[in-house]
Design a protein around this motif. Structure first.
Motif, mmCIF file in Angstrom:
data_model
loop_
_atom_site.group_PDB
_atom_site.id
_atom_site.type_symbol
_atom_site.label_atom_id
_atom_site.label_comp_id
_atom_site.label_asym_id
_atom_site.label_seq_id
_atom_site.Cartn_x
_atom_site.Cartn_y
_atom_site.Cartn_z
ATOM 1 N N ARG A 92 0.830 -1.213 0.000
ATOM 2 C CA ARG A 92 0.000 0.000 0.000
ATOM 3 C C ARG A 92 0.862 1.260 0.000
ATOM 4 N NH1 ARG A 92 -5.387 1.178 1.206
ATOM 5 N NH2 ARG A 92 -5.809 -1.007 1.706
ATOM 6 N N ARG A 93 1.942 1.243 0.775
ATOM 7 C CA ARG A 93 2.813 2.421 0.807
ATOM 8 C C ARG A 93 3.513 2.615 -0.532
ATOM 9 N NH1 ARG A 93 7.680 2.988 5.143
ATOM 10 N NH2 ARG A 93 8.674 1.560 3.680
ATOM 11 N N GLY A 94 3.914 1.504 -1.166
ATOM 12 C CA GLY A 94 4.536 1.604 -2.488
ATOM 13 C C GLY A 94 3.604 2.237 -3.500
ATOM 14 N N ALA A 95 2.314 1.906 -3.424
ATOM 15 C CA ALA A 95 1.330 2.482 -4.341
ATOM 16 C C ALA A 95 1.216 3.992 -4.136
ATOM 17 C CB ALA A 95 -0.021 1.806 -4.147
ATOM 18 N N ILE A 96 1.264 4.429 -2.866
ATOM 19 C CA ILE A 96 1.206 5.865 -2.582
ATOM 20 C C ILE A 96 2.458 6.562 -3.102
ATOM 21 C CG2 ILE A 96 1.156 7.616 -0.771
ATOM 22 C CD1 ILE A 96 -1.495 6.296 -1.069
ATOM 23 N N TYR A 97 3.605 5.966 -2.867
ATOM 24 C CA TYR A 97 4.848 6.557 -3.372
ATOM 25 C C TYR A 97 4.816 6.679 -4.893
ATOM 26 C CZ TYR A 97 7.316 6.134 1.142
ATOM 27 O OH TYR A 97 7.731 6.260 2.445
ATOM 28 N N ASN A 98 4.318 5.643 -5.555
ATOM 29 C CA ASN A 98 4.231 5.683 -7.022
ATOM 30 C C ASN A 98 3.306 6.809 -7.472
ATOM 31 O OD1 ASN A 98 4.640 4.881 -9.689
ATOM 32 N ND2 ASN A 98 2.936 3.428 -9.636
ATOM 33 N N LYS A 99 2.187 6.938 -6.790
ATOM 34 C CA LYS A 99 1.222 7.996 -7.096
ATOM 35 C C LYS A 99 1.844 9.377 -6.922
ATOM 36 C CE LYS A 99 -3.289 9.651 -5.452
ATOM 37 N NZ LYS A 99 -4.357 9.388 -4.435
ATOM 38 N N ARG A 100 2.696 9.519 -5.929
ATOM 39 C CA ARG A 100 3.356 10.795 -5.654
ATOM 40 C C ARG A 100 4.527 11.073 -6.585
ATOM 41 N NH1 ARG A 100 4.573 11.048 0.828
ATOM 42 N NH2 ARG A 100 2.535 11.761 1.562
ATOM 43 N N GLY A 101 4.937 10.071 -7.351
ATOM 44 C CA GLY A 101 6.104 10.233 -8.200
ATOM 45 C C GLY A 101 7.407 9.939 -7.484
ATOM 46 N N GLU A 102 7.323 9.322 -6.290
ATOM 47 C CA GLU A 102 8.527 8.933 -5.551
ATOM 48 C C GLU A 102 8.882 7.499 -5.968
ATOM 49 O OE1 GLU A 102 8.384 9.951 -1.293
ATOM 50 O OE2 GLU A 102 6.645 11.204 -1.754
ATOM 51 N N TYR A 103 9.393 7.387 -7.190
ATOM 52 C CA TYR A 103 9.507 6.084 -7.838
ATOM 53 C C TYR A 103 10.531 5.163 -7.188
ATOM 54 C CZ TYR A 103 6.817 8.545 -11.398
ATOM 55 O OH TYR A 103 5.855 9.260 -12.048
ATOM 56 N N ALA A 125 9.157 -11.183 -0.040
ATOM 57 C CA ALA A 125 8.358 -11.956 0.918
ATOM 58 C C ALA A 125 7.374 -12.882 0.222
ATOM 59 C CB ALA A 125 7.611 -11.012 1.855
ATOM 60 N N ARG A 126 6.868 -12.430 -0.945
ATOM 61 C CA ARG A 126 5.863 -13.221 -1.669
ATOM 62 C C ARG A 126 6.217 -13.271 -3.155
ATOM 63 N NH1 ARG A 126 0.056 -10.930 -0.062
ATOM 64 N NH2 ARG A 126 -0.494 -12.523 -1.590
ATOM 65 N N PRO A 127 7.134 -14.136 -3.525
ATOM 66 C CA PRO A 127 7.633 -14.158 -4.907
ATOM 67 C C PRO A 127 6.602 -14.594 -5.946
ATOM 68 C CG PRO A 127 8.569 -15.954 -3.629
ATOM 69 C CD PRO A 127 7.851 -15.078 -2.662
ATOM 70 N N ASP A 128 5.426 -15.047 -5.516
ATOM 71 C CA ASP A 128 4.386 -15.435 -6.465
ATOM 72 C C ASP A 128 3.270 -14.394 -6.548
ATOM 73 O OD1 ASP A 128 3.453 -15.810 -3.906
ATOM 74 O OD2 ASP A 128 2.429 -17.703 -4.331
ATOM 75 N N TYR A 129 3.525 -13.208 -6.028
ATOM 76 C CA TYR A 129 2.505 -12.143 -6.001
ATOM 77 C C TYR A 129 2.574 -11.371 -7.311
ATOM 78 C CZ TYR A 129 -0.339 -8.427 -3.821
ATOM 79 O OH TYR A 129 -1.325 -7.523 -3.498
ATOM 80 N N GLY A 130 1.747 -11.778 -8.267
ATOM 81 C CA GLY A 130 1.797 -11.198 -9.605
ATOM 82 C C GLY A 130 1.593 -9.702 -9.634
ATOM 83 N N ASN A 131 0.661 -9.191 -8.840
ATOM 84 C CA ASN A 131 0.366 -7.756 -8.870
ATOM 85 C C ASN A 131 1.536 -6.924 -8.365
ATOM 86 O OD1 ASN A 131 -1.278 -5.572 -9.468
ATOM 87 N ND2 ASN A 131 -2.222 -5.551 -7.443
ATOM 88 N N ALA A 132 2.356 -7.483 -7.477
ATOM 89 C CA ALA A 132 3.530 -6.741 -7.008
ATOM 90 C C ALA A 132 4.527 -6.542 -8.153
ATOM 91 C CB ALA A 132 4.187 -7.478 -5.840
ATOM 92 N N TYR A 133 4.696 -7.574 -8.984
ATOM 93 C CA TYR A 133 5.557 -7.421 -10.172
ATOM 94 C C TYR A 133 4.983 -6.373 -11.122
ATOM 95 C CZ TYR A 133 7.987 -11.749 -8.865
ATOM 96 O OH TYR A 133 8.727 -12.718 -8.211
ATOM 97 N N ALA A 134 3.663 -6.415 -11.316
ATOM 98 C CA ALA A 134 3.030 -5.454 -12.225
ATOM 99 C C ALA A 134 3.197 -4.021 -11.727
ATOM 100 C CB ALA A 134 1.547 -5.790 -12.378
ATOM 101 N N GLN A 135 3.059 -3.836 -10.404
ATOM 102 C CA GLN A 135 3.202 -2.493 -9.842
ATOM 103 C C GLN A 135 4.643 -1.997 -9.945
ATOM 104 O OE1 GLN A 135 0.764 -0.452 -8.734
ATOM 105 N NE2 GLN A 135 -0.687 -2.021 -9.404
ATOM 106 N N ARG A 136 5.578 -2.880 -9.704
ATOM 107 C CA ARG A 136 6.977 -2.464 -9.840
ATOM 108 C C ARG A 136 7.314 -2.204 -11.295
ATOM 109 N NH1 ARG A 136 11.933 -6.086 -7.563
ATOM 110 N NH2 ARG A 136 11.407 -7.315 -9.407
ATOM 111 N N ALA A 137 6.748 -2.991 -12.200
ATOM 112 C CA ALA A 137 6.971 -2.761 -13.633
ATOM 113 C C ALA A 137 6.457 -1.380 -14.042
ATOM 114 C CB ALA A 137 6.270 -3.851 -14.445
#
Length: 280
Positions: free
Chosen positions: A151-162, A175-187
Motif C-alpha cells: 500500500r505504501r509503495g502504491a502511494i509513493y508511485n502515485k506521488r512520483g517517488e519512484y 516476501a511473496r515471490p508469487d505475487y503477480g500484482n507486485a511485479y506489475a506495480q513495480r513494472a
C-alpha cells in the motif's frame, strides 16, 4: 537577736536550697525533652509509627492494584474501538471510523492492525500523507507486514517517488515471490522511470502469475518503446484475443503494424477501431 530565731533561720536555708535545686532540675528536664512529659509522647509516637507505615503501604497497594486493573482493561477497550471502526468502514463512514481508530491506538499504542485500518480509512478519504504516516508506524511495529509495504509503495508511485515505490514493491516480492500484482506495480514504476528492460522483466513475471489484459498491454507498450515491434505485436494480439471489443486496443496495434510496414493490417485495425467506437 533571739538566738532561737537565728538557729531556725540557719536551719531553714539548706531546705530552701534543696527545693530550688529540685525545681531547676525539673525545668531542665522539661527543656531537654522538648515538651512536658516528653518520654510518654515519644513512646506514643513509637507505637503509632508502625500503624502509619502499614496504612501507607496499604494505600500504595490499592493504587497499584487500580493501575493494574486499568492497564489490563486497555487492550480490551482498544479492540472494542477497533471493531466499531471496522463497522463504520463497511458503512462508508470513514471520518467516524478514523475517530474510533484514534481511540484504539490511544488505548494500545502497539496495535498495528488499528494503525493499518486507519491508514485504509485515510486512503478512502484521499489523505495520502496520513496514510503514509500510519503505514510507517505499522512497519515500525511489524516489519513483516507485506500488505503495508504494498500500500505504501502504491502511494509513493502515485506521488512520483519512484525509487521509494520500487523499494517497497521489492520488499513485497521478496516476501511473496508469487505475487503477480507486485511485479506489475513495480513494472509500472520502471516504466515511469523509462527503464523498459526492467519493466518487461517484471511484466513477464506478472503474466506468469496473472495473465490479464493489462499486463499484456503494458508489456506490449514497453516493447514498442524499445522498438521491438514484433514482440509488441504478439502481445497486442494476446490483448485483443482477451478483449476483442475494446477499440483503442486496435488503435495501439495499428501503430505497431504501421511500424512493421504492414499497411493492410494498419488499415484494418483503424477501421475496426472506428467501427467499435461509433457502434456501426
Amino acid at each position: 537577736m533571739d538566738e532561737s530565731k537565728e538557729n531556725r533561720g540557719a536551719a531553714g536555708a539548706p531546705e530552701n536550697s534543696h527545693k530550688a535545686a529540685d525545681e531547676m532540675q525539673a525545668l531542665a528536664n522539661v527543656f531537654s525533652s522538648g515538651r512536658p512529659g516528653g518520654d510518654r509522647t515519644e513512646s506514643s509516637m513509637q507505637r503509632l509509627r508502625p500503624i502509619a507505615i502499614w496504612s501507607g503501604a496499604g494505600l500504595l497497594v490499592v493504587v497499584i492494584g487500580c493501575f493494574i486493573v486499568y492497564m489490563s482493561s486497555r487492550p480490551g477497550k482498544a479492540r472494542e474501538a477497533y471493531a466499531g471502526g471496522e463497522r463504520l468502514v463497511t458503512q462508508g463512514k470513514y471520518k467516524e471510523a478514523v475517530a474510533l481508530f484514534d481511540e484504539a491506538v490511544a488505548f494500545d499504542s502497539g496495535y498495528a492492525g488499528a494503525y493499518y485500518a486507519r491508514a485504509a480509512a485515510y486512503g478512502a478519504l484521499g489523505e495520502d500523507s496520513n496514510v503514509v504516516r500510519d503505514l510507517n508506524t505499522v512497519l515500525r511495529l511489524r516489519p513483516d507486514f507485506v500488505d503495508a509495504y504494498f500500500r505504501r509503495g502504491a502511494i509513493y508511485n502515485k506521488r512520483g517517488e519512484y525509487r521509494r515505490a520500487a523499494g517497497d514493491f521489492t520488499k513485497v516480492i521478496s516476501a511473496r515471490p508469487d505475487y503477480g500484482n507486485a511485479y506489475a506495480q513495480r513494472a509500472a514504476v520502471y516504466m515511469s522511470l523509462k527503464d523498459y528492460p526492467h519493466a518487461i522483466a517484471d511484466y513477464e513475471k506478472a503474466i506468469q502469475y496473472d495473465p490479464n489484459v493489462d499486463n499484456f498491454y503494458q508489456r506490449a507498450t514497453s516493447y514498442e518503446a524499445l522498438g521491438e515491434y514484433q514482440k509488441a505485436l504478439s502481445d497486442f494480439n494476446s490483448v485483443i484475443t482477451l478483449e476483442p471489443d475494446v477499440y483503442f486496443m486496435y488503435l495501439a496495434r495499428s501503430n505497431v503494424r504501421k511500424a512493421l510496414g504492414d499497411t493492410a493490417g494498419y488499415q484494418a485495425d483503424r477501421e475496426k477501431a472506428s467501427e467499435l467506437q461509433t457502434g456501426r
